[in-house]
Design an enzyme around this catalytic site. Sequence first.
Site, mmCIF file in Angstrom:
data_model
loop_
_atom_site.group_PDB
_atom_site.id
_atom_site.type_symbol
_atom_site.label_atom_id
_atom_site.label_comp_id
_atom_site.label_asym_id
_atom_site.label_seq_id
_atom_site.Cartn_x
_atom_site.Cartn_y
_atom_site.Cartn_z
ATOM 1 C CB SER A 146 98.503 -12.445 118.121
ATOM 2 O OG SER A 146 99.483 -13.434 118.231
ATOM 3 C CE LYS B 195 105.253 -17.979 121.309
ATOM 4 N NZ LYS B 195 103.816 -18.184 121.025
ATOM 5 C CE1 TYR C 166 97.074 -22.826 124.829
ATOM 6 C CE2 TYR C 166 95.633 -21.047 124.125
ATOM 7 C CZ TYR C 166 96.898 -21.602 124.231
ATOM 8 O OH TYR C 166 97.972 -20.923 123.737
ATOM 9 C CB THR D 274 102.819 -14.890 122.853
ATOM 10 O OG1 THR D 274 102.347 -16.203 122.543
ATOM 11 C CG2 THR D 274 102.472 -14.528 124.277
ATOM 12 C CB THR E 296 97.498 -17.738 125.088
ATOM 13 O OG1 THR E 296 97.617 -18.380 123.822
ATOM 14 C CG2 THR E 296 97.532 -18.769 126.190
#
Length: 331
Positions: free
Chosen positions: A62, A168, A29, A95, A15
Amino acid sequence: QQALPNVVILATGGTIAGAGASAVNSATYAAAKVGVEKLIAGLPELSKVANVRGEQVFQVASESLTNDNLMTLAKRVSALSKQSDVDGIVITHGTDTLEETAYFLTLTVHTSKPIVVVGSMRPGTALSADGALNLYNAVNVAGSKDAMGKGVLVTMNDNIDTGRDVSKNVNIKTNAFSSQWGPLGMIVEGRNYWFRAPVKRHTMNSEFDIDSITALPPVEIAMGYEGVSSVAIDAIAKSGAKALIHGGTGNGSVADRIVPNLQKARADGVIVIRSARVPDGFVIRNAEQPDDKYDWVVAHDLRPQKARILAMVALTKTNNTKELQRIFWEY
Ligand SMILES: NC(=O)C[C@H](N)C(=O)O
């Protein structure tokens, strides 16, 4: 400029390289669209803190990274870290699996130079995009003498976390990353404030070295849940996987009906590693299950996805369960 540190940015997508149709698109997006040269050009403040150059290693979100990608990236980081004209390395990364790559580098790259992995939760095109400051912080930390010897670091949302501990834990929001044992410090206006240091083995104290790793063995994850069946475990055991991570409930507990299936997997040569799906805390050996009797390994405080990374790396050296358990305590 001579007085400034030399920092290389290895871009992999995510991102932080994303672009949305409008400024209000913070969640809708496309990731991995903007090239590293454009990222650097969009942040002229970088040139005041470091001599920065970029390399585009991959351009992917990712969640789609592979073991081969991980090896390619780590080998490039290792090679750069040996160059006298490189003081620090930043990896821009999606992420979703950033914590896995950061832990892999922690385990396999032998250097005391700062390595910083960074991403963003919003694309650069969004209102209040977080990537620019995260990247600015990453370059600052990567160029800092006081970040040397602290292992692989992650700079998200002004915190400096270890690549080992960080996960995360929140999606959508910009405070996505945290470590159950706390961050090492914070970075504010380009200055590092340190509060603790990692005690687990990493980078130059690791017994693993990406320069001598040629392939990673397949390791799969099966989750525990109420009503769990043996479908996933049996399929993994038959797949040729070298190890199976069980992401158990609570303290890494295992449903009684699947214990025989895990025992069978172990008898057939698959390493069984007991971890927990609970985000914090850790798994105690021989509590919940008789690990000694079954010849299972416990994952300490590593979540299933991190336990998988350590298992792959450790299995390049040994498949002795006593050795594997030592490795899980030490890293
Ligand atoms: N915020 C992000 O970077 C998420 C994205 N799916 C990625 O991991 O590439």
